[in-house]
Scaffold this active site. Sequence first.
Site, mmCIF file in Angstrom:
data_model
loop_
_atom_site.group_PDB
_atom_site.id
_atom_site.type_symbol
_atom_site.label_atom_id
_atom_site.label_comp_id
_atom_site.label_asym_id
_atom_site.label_seq_id
_atom_site.Cartn_x
_atom_site.Cartn_y
_atom_site.Cartn_z
ATOM 1 N N TRP A 122 2.660 -5.317 14.272
ATOM 2 C CA TRP A 122 2.400 -6.734 13.996
ATOM 3 C C TRP A 122 3.002 -7.644 15.059
ATOM 4 C CZ3 TRP A 122 6.765 -9.326 14.071
ATOM 5 C CH2 TRP A 122 7.935 -8.583 13.883
ATOM 6 N N THR B 283 -4.282 -3.303 2.056
ATOM 7 C CA THR B 283 -3.610 -4.597 1.944
ATOM 8 C C THR B 283 -3.716 -5.374 3.252
ATOM 9 O OG1 THR B 283 -1.542 -3.448 2.424
ATOM 10 C CG2 THR B 283 -2.015 -3.954 0.116
ATOM 11 N N HIS C 273 17.869 2.668 3.790
ATOM 12 C CA HIS C 273 19.161 3.115 4.322
ATOM 13 C C HIS C 273 19.030 4.090 5.490
ATOM 14 C CE1 HIS C 273 21.730 1.068 1.395
ATOM 15 N NE2 HIS C 273 20.795 1.336 0.513
ATOM 16 N N ASP D 17 -1.943 6.039 8.044
ATOM 17 C CA ASP D 17 -1.331 4.706 7.916
ATOM 18 C C ASP D 17 -1.714 3.827 9.099
ATOM 19 O OD1 ASP D 17 0.235 2.593 6.942
ATOM 20 O OD2 ASP D 17 2.050 3.316 7.934
ATOM 21 N N ALA E 248 0.811 -1.219 0.000
ATOM 22 C CA ALA E 248 0.000 0.000 0.000
ATOM 23 C C ALA E 248 0.850 1.278 0.000
ATOM 24 C CB ALA E 248 -0.962 0.010 1.188
ATOM 25 N N GLU E 249 2.107 1.200 0.432
ATOM 26 C CA GLU E 249 2.960 2.402 0.389
ATOM 27 C C GLU E 249 3.304 2.765 -1.054
ATOM 28 O OE1 GLU E 249 3.107 0.477 3.399
ATOM 29 O OE2 GLU E 249 2.091 2.340 3.880
HETATM 30 CA CA CA Z 1 1.341 0.885 5.755
#
Ligand code: CA
Length: 739
Positions: free
Chosen positions: A447, A294, A665, A359, A236-237
Amino acid sequence: MDKGIGKGGAAGASALLVLALVLVVAVAFGAYVYLAEGGPKPAEPAEVPAETAAETAAGGRAGWVTDGRVLRADMDDPGMWLAHGRTHEEQRFSPLAGIHRGNVAGLGVAWLKDLGTYHPVEATPLVVDGVMYFTAPWNVAYAVDAATGAELWSFDPGVPGETARAACCGVISRGLAVYEGRVHLATLDGRLLALDAGTGSKLWEVDTVIDRSREYTITGAPRAAAGKVFIGNGGAEYGVRGYVTAYDAATGEQAWRFFTVPGDPSLGFESEAMAVAAETWSGGAWWEIGGGGTVWNAIVYDPDFDAVYLGVGNGSPWTRAIRSPGGGDNLYLASIVAVDAATGEYRWHYQTVPGDNWDYTAVQDMALADLAVDGVERKVLMQAPKNGFFYVIDRSDGTLLRAHPYATVTWATRVDMETGRPVENPDTAYADAPQWILPGPGGGHNWQAMSWDAGRGLMYLGAHDLPFLYAMPEEYRETGVYKRRPGAWNTALEFGRLNQMIEATENPPEGKGYLIAFDPLTGETRWRVEQPLGWNGGVLGTAGGLVFQGDAQGQVAAYDADTGELLWRHQTHTSILAPPITYAVDGEQHVAIMTGAGKAANPASATWKYGSHGRLIVFKLGGDAMLPVPPLRDLTIPELPPITASAEDIDRGDLLYNDHCRSCHGLGAKSPGAIPDLRLMTLDTHGAFQAIVLGGTKRDAGMASFADLLDAQDVERIRQYVITRAQRWREEQAAAAAL
Ligand code: CA
């Protein structure tokens, strides 16, 4: 449904004997046929023991996990970890009590397995009949002897290195499923496989991706139940449309697919659920960016209702003003959606964040339980999604029963229990001006697994306050237009200038973490362990009165379930995200955990100090194996090339770096310790910079070419910016040394 093979009892034993005889005859006959035909030589003897060892360890057919066995796990197989959350309910609480408060201080390392990776390790191992199955980064699957760690087989699905560029958050795998003699493995590049649990050989493979021009990736563990394997995806990003697919577990044939957000209305809708959802989107061509939603983590099967609960993610892009400028709730973003396990038909949903703008995924783990709520026995679902509220939902119809905050929340003041909707805080609206908001995109909890202690009525979970500076993107503020850029992050939030904005903030708020024992009915935190760093590991509770957790500082620790008192800890010298599991072999209880974390940017984290060391570590009472201590990272900045670019070009390099390079990074070129820190590049690497970034010479390691987004001039601007950051770090190091 349970074939009973591999279970105890006289009938089981005689069935085993017959099975063993059949196997012996089959192997002998197979070898004979090979020789008689003069074909290829029979398999090398070395390959045969791998199969035989797994079979022997299993006492029958390897990996023989059935629906019936999972249902009876507490009675028949308390020493196993048969499914992602131990059982379908995903409570992640073990009935084992061999390790308890009185003896936990005697835990030591029984064995360990080095995975030879610096990528984040987030997986839950499964233990079935003495065999442990787990995944490492790049979805390499292993079966090992759970008592000794001896490898039985491994399988590398061959994920192309360049896939890493399409994964927002690293080369991640959260696990696999073992079901009816198969290991079900989903790959970062979107494939779903079935392997023979005894040998690791591939039985079938399907492509789960509907559009290969979009950045779909799979990081979550597939779940297997009721004859099917369920799998979602992430992306989704970057700009994708979320969906979950169910496949026949035996054949890989597609059974159903449920989209989580509507597609282009002019093309018609796949289902009534999509037509209803489309009514809640307006004013923009959301389907062009993707819409999001997602399902990249939790997919939970409920045997009580033959339902599957899908944890649906954030909007794509993140900001609703751009995604759906006409307003609306944008179903089924940030929702828990119940679908029929057999058909994939919509049953009910609960949306945690109507019109998600932050988000705030609802993909976090869900635990199913039977719980008395206000005097009524209910079958409930519990979740602590990113948005900071802990939900208790009736899984018969989706009725909201509780929604208490479990972490610091500033985006909303409360959840209105009459409407079930959060009350947004107007003071933190960021449409007109940047705002520090809690939770940030890391969530109040993410998560990382939580554990439900039914006896105490407590959920143990790792929470954190990781504030984030939300700002509309510069391009949109200046032009009122936002265009999707294929191959890039498309959050429609300001990331290119984010580091500059943070560095311009006086005393930017700091992150912290805590392990909590949370009562979901009262909202009370029974006890709380303050942790200096946010972003710690998953949690395991046991009947031994213990709560286990690994943390960002590299410790695996055991706490008293009643008080949170620290009872034992073991330093692993690498940050931990994965959840511990526990199992028993020959009556001896073990605790297993995978170590390694990519994003631990705080200098107090183990990954920062030592780098990230992907390992599987298993503890038992009296274990005395040595855990090697890695050397400290060498943070000496090598000789730097000269700065030749103008201030304007370096500023442009800053923007481009933080737009395109940051997600791996590190923000402001501060690598979190796992992915190479570009400030430590040697002169040789500086010389090869164009070849790496545009030529893709390191694609196999995960660094694909960015020639689709950047030209040679831009790449040089980025390199020049990195040199300025290295110079700055060298000055900081010198100043610190002078103190
Ligand atoms: Ca996300």
